[in-house]
Design an enzyme around this catalytic site. Structure first.
Site, PDB file in Angstrom:
ATOM      1  N   GLY A  52       0.858  -1.182   0.000  1.00  0.00           N
ATOM      2  CA  GLY A  52       0.000   0.000   0.000  1.00  0.00           C
ATOM      3  C   GLY A  52       0.894   1.231   0.000  1.00  0.00           C
ATOM      4  CG  ASP A 233      -0.052   2.281  -5.730  1.00  0.00           C
ATOM      5  OD1 ASP A 233      -1.183   1.821  -5.939  1.00  0.00           O
ATOM      6  OD2 ASP A 233       0.712   1.848  -4.844  1.00  0.00           O
ATOM      7  CG  ASN A 243      -5.311   1.879  -7.169  1.00  0.00           C
ATOM      8  OD1 ASN A 243      -4.563   1.955  -6.188  1.00  0.00           O
ATOM      9  ND2 ASN A 243      -6.472   1.256  -7.111  1.00  0.00           N
ATOM     10  CE  LYS A 244      -2.056  -4.153  -6.713  1.00  0.00           C
ATOM     11  NZ  LYS A 244      -0.655  -4.539  -7.009  1.00  0.00           N
TER      12      LYS A 244
HETATM   13  O1  MRU Z   1       0.675  -3.856  -4.727  1.00  0.00           O
HETATM   14  P1  MRU Z   1      -0.001  -3.170  -3.575  1.00  0.00           P
HETATM   15  O2  MRU Z   1      -0.848  -4.087  -2.771  1.00  0.00           O
HETATM   16  O3  MRU Z   1       0.968  -2.382  -2.749  1.00  0.00           O
HETATM   17  O4  MRU Z   1      -0.976  -2.137  -4.273  1.00  0.00           O
HETATM   18  C1  MRU Z   1      -1.708  -1.281  -3.447  1.00  0.00           C
HETATM   19  C2  MRU Z   1      -2.690  -0.441  -4.185  1.00  0.00           C
HETATM   20  O5  MRU Z   1      -2.766  -0.452  -5.383  1.00  0.00           O
HETATM   21  C3  MRU Z   1      -3.515   0.484  -3.337  1.00  0.00           C
HETATM   22  O6  MRU Z   1      -4.767   0.685  -3.919  1.00  0.00           O
HETATM   23  C4  MRU Z   1      -2.787   1.833  -3.238  1.00  0.00           C
HETATM   24  O7  MRU Z   1      -1.478   1.648  -2.799  1.00  0.00           O
HETATM   25  C5  MRU Z   1      -3.489   2.762  -2.342  1.00  0.00           C
HETATM   26  S1  MRU Z   1      -3.268   2.368  -0.638  1.00  0.00           S
HETATM   27  C6  MRU Z   1      -4.024   3.594   0.244  1.00  0.00           C
END
Ligand code: MRU
Length: 348
Positions: A52, A233, A243-244
């Site tokens: 995150g 992100d 974002n993801k």
């Molecule tokens: O690969 P990750 O689990 O770190 O990806 C996280 C995300 O995409 C979240 O949506 C993003 O970091 C926002 S967290 C408030």
């Protein structure tokens, strides 16, 4: 409804050692891992034990502070900062947090480097906690009558300090007595939605339905979703948002069905130095995340794999970006610059 968001923080700092809740094991096991320096913190970030955007920034800040305490001096500091900042490329929070701690340590007298680094890491942690709380408060006001939400990945207490961003908005609404119903995309391949978002929300007593990404379209078509809220992100100066992976698809489906698509993120995720989404570095992860589920191969040997961890949602698909300083709306090149507190002239 009282929501105990702080009952499940994802990291603990005792002033010397950082402990993280190993998110690779959730929801089956709640196992805490102690980290002591830059190398093990980097490894934990890479394997998504801590994840995150805001949370990897906080973890990396503590990782650097711990390393400075172990190996003071500008040489080890530079080495550890480079290691931590390079752990994952997409979330801007990571490099920024590392740079803040590095600069604070360098500005101190040699004997005070460790204390300065630790104080800066603690400041970053406190700022992210406050940002989450403010996003929750703003978001809850603004959510008004919309109560059936889709979210993607995990932008909750496990991804930030405190309440979370997208889940912060949801928690804020629930705390005010609103009956929200959350549809959590499972989020292939790492299953942050099914494993982590559902874990958090069920613990908080918030109605949660796990769906695969492809189920959002029929739900929206059938009028069963009021709004989409996701985290971020990195948000480029023009509002394009990484974002993801899978978020872009959800945004396209939402536009087709006239469901408003919102991003919730702290100001620390806005990157005015990146002009648009095309310049955001997208992490590619090990193909094994796609070909295997819990060590069981589900794709044949010999198949190629494409596994970007993130995608970019163009700003035109985003109805608004909820931050701790208010909601940015199009044109984002103006509203984001104003929110960050920089003039357009100085950001170009
Ligand atoms: O690969 P990750 O689990 O770190 O990806 C996280 C995300 O995409 C979240 O949506 C993003 O970091 C926002 S967290 C408030």
């Amino acid at each position: 409804m009282a929501v105990a968001a702080r009952a499940h923080p994802a990291l603990r700092w005792d002033g010397r050692v950082l402990a993280i809740l190993d998110q690779t094991l959730l929801p089956a096991r709640e196992h805490w891992v102690e980290l002591e320096g830059a190398a093990d913190t980097t490894a934990a970030i890479r394997r998504l034990a801590v994840r995150g955007a805001p949370l990897i920034g906080i973890a990396a800040a503590y990782g650097l502070a711990m390393e400075v305490a172990r190996r003071p001096g500008p040489g080890p500091l530079a080495e550890a900062a480079a290691l931590l900042a390079g752990a994952r490329p997409t979330a801007v929070n990571l490099g920024r947090a590392v740079e803040r701690v590095r600069a604070a340590a360098l500005a101190a007298e040699p004997a005070g480097m460790a204390a300065a680094a630790r104080a800066e890491a603690e400041r970053i942690h406190a700022e992210e906690d406050a940002a989450s709380a403010a996003i929750a408060a703003h978001g809850a006001d603004w959510l008004a009558g919309r109560r059936r939400l889709v979210t993607h990945c995990n932008a909750g207490a496990l991804a930030t300090a405190g309440y979370g961003t997208a889940l912060g908005v949801i928690r804020g609404a629930a705390e005010r007595g609103k009956r929200v119903a959350v549809f959590a995309d499972e989020t292939r391949p790492f299953l942050q939605g099914a494993r982590l978002t559902a874990w958090e929300l069920v613990r908080d007593g918030i109605e949660t339905t796990v769906i695969t990404e492809s189920m959002a379209a029929p739900l929206m078509r059938d009028g069963r979703i009021d709004i989409v809220v996701v985290g971020a992100d990195r948000i480029a100066a023009n509002g394009d948002t990484a974002n993801k992976v899978g978020t872009y698809t959800v945004a396209l489906v939402a536009r087709e069905h006239r469901v408003p698509f919102y991003v919730a993120a702290p100001v620390s995720t806005i990157d005015l130095d990146t002009p648009d989404g095309g310049r955001i570095p997208i992490e590619e992860r090990d193909g094994r995340e796609v070909t295997h589920v819990k060590n069981i191969r589900i794709a044949p040997e010999g198949a190629k794999v494409y596994n970007p961890a993130f995608d970019v949602t163009p700003h035109a698909l985003i109805a608004g970006i909820i931050t701790e300083r208010g909601i940015a709306r199009a044109p984002y090149s103006e509203s984001l610059a104003a929110i960050v507190g920089r003039s357009l002239a100085s950001s170009t």
